[in-house]
Design an enzyme around this catalytic site. Sequence first.
Site, PDB file in Angstrom:
ATOM      1  N   GLY A 187       0.692  -1.199   0.083  1.00 38.50           N
ATOM      2  CA  GLY A 187      -0.092  -0.055   0.083  1.00 38.50           C
ATOM      3  C   GLY A 187       0.898   1.394  -0.052  1.00 38.50           C
ATOM      4  N   LEU A 188       0.293   2.341  -0.045  1.00 41.41           N
ATOM      5  CA  LEU A 188       1.258   3.701  -0.216  1.00 41.41           C
ATOM      6  C   LEU A 188       1.564   3.913   1.170  1.00 41.41           C
ATOM      7  CD1 LEU A 188      -1.648   5.935  -1.934  1.00 41.41           C
ATOM      8  CD2 LEU A 188       0.657   5.453  -2.749  1.00 41.41           C
ATOM      9  N   GLY A 190       2.302   5.276   4.567  1.00 42.70           N
ATOM     10  CA  GLY A 190       1.464   6.201   5.435  1.00 42.70           C
ATOM     11  C   GLY A 190       0.000   5.526   5.441  1.00 42.70           C
ATOM     12  N   GLY A 192      -0.437   2.492   6.776  1.00 44.82           N
ATOM     13  CA  GLY A 192      -0.990   1.802   7.890  1.00 44.82           C
ATOM     14  C   GLY A 192      -0.429   0.160   7.813  1.00 44.82           C
ATOM     15  N   LYS A 193       0.337  -0.138   6.758  1.00 50.77           N
ATOM     16  CA  LYS A 193       1.044  -1.326   6.774  1.00 50.77           C
ATOM     17  C   LYS A 193       1.734  -1.836   7.910  1.00 50.77           C
ATOM     18  CE  LYS A 193       3.299  -0.054   3.129  1.00 50.77           C
ATOM     19  NZ  LYS A 193       3.014   1.207   3.211  1.00 50.77           N
ATOM     20  N   SER A 194       2.785  -0.987   8.597  1.00 53.06           N
ATOM     21  CA  SER A 194       3.518  -1.450   9.613  1.00 53.06           C
ATOM     22  C   SER A 194       2.665  -1.442  10.793  1.00 53.06           C
ATOM     23  CB  SER A 194       4.736  -0.532   9.810  1.00 53.06           C
ATOM     24  OG  SER A 194       5.532  -0.374   8.885  1.00 53.06           O
ATOM     25  N   SER A 261       6.251  -1.710  -1.855  1.00 57.07           N
ATOM     26  CA  SER A 261       6.082  -2.672  -3.224  1.00 57.07           C
ATOM     27  C   SER A 261       5.076  -2.228  -4.147  1.00 57.07           C
ATOM     28  CB  SER A 261       5.973  -4.065  -3.044  1.00 57.07           C
ATOM     29  OG  SER A 261       4.873  -4.169  -1.868  1.00 57.07           O
TER      30      SER A 261
END
Length: 362
Positions: A187-188, A190, A192-194, A261
């Site tokens: 995802g972009l 910011g 919220g992936k991490s 990615s």
Amino acid sequence: IKTVEGWPQTPVTAPQGAGRSVGITLDRELFIERGDVIAHVGREPQAARRPHARIFWLHDQPLAKGDNILVRLGTREARGSVVAIEKAVDPGSLSNEENAAIARNHVGEIEIALTQPVAVDPYTENARTGRLVIEVQGRIAGGGLVLSIAAGKRAAPVDIMPVESALQPQERADRYRHKGAVVWMTGLPGAGKSTLARALERRLFSRGGNPVLLDGDTLRAGLNKDLGFTPEDRAENIRRLAEVATHLARNGQIAIVAAVSPARDDRAAARRIAGDLFREVHVATPAEICESRDPKGHYAKARAGALQNFTGIGTDYEPPLDAELVIDTATRGIADATDELEALLSKTGVLFDDIADLGANI
């Protein structure tokens, strides 16, 4: 070469020329498969995963980007997919338009991503290892010549002998009550992936599991610190992430990858490396929300021109078309989103909800 053997089995002392059938013994034990190639040191073919070939297409259905194929090179066969295609428009030109396809009885150039390395040379260097045949659903569908190979993919030295773990997957599943998996969050910046990856890691650990977090920025600070942000470096960054994550998953861990990615082709390559261990999660938070969060200040730097090739401003993000799960953190809380992630792993057979499930999945 320790000895050269003839038929019936007798030692051969004289040098043997081309075209003779001989047996050989080596000074060490090697695991040899059909299709392996023996060559003089320094003259070996490349162990290639990304051959570029000109082909003549015979199948009724046109060949298109993304198609799965079986490639035969000599006596070796490997599965793969078409990752780029240029179709012949006229005898003197090729078109690389996005939706290009090669129709029956037409010629085109394709790049193939193979699931395993295959010994191959450009046709101009060695015709025997430079010709290929393509099969689709058990039928010969085309054939052609290898034009070039991705650089730097030479065969591994014979002294490298991969070692299997002393533990079996069932032993790990018995202990952790789950199978190995790669959960790939894209995802972009910011989005919220991490944050989601850390929440899932905590949730799985709390239930006795064996998760491990692979954050893209963290690995860029160490393993991948030699890589920049060009398309080629981004592709290599994703390849390394995928190889590490897949190794962990094959050894019973749930590898949780949090990485922008941005390129579909790179994520498709990661899926090919991980195979059926791969679960893609699109953290589809809208761009304006991501920029308003700007947790690392990167959007502001990119807007000011101080950060080049930043995804979302300087570089496009290609959202997944077939992710196993889509989550928008602008509308979903962390706990709810983690519930969805846990449900995905249960539904796809990674997590065992009870002892009966454990026995059924091993």
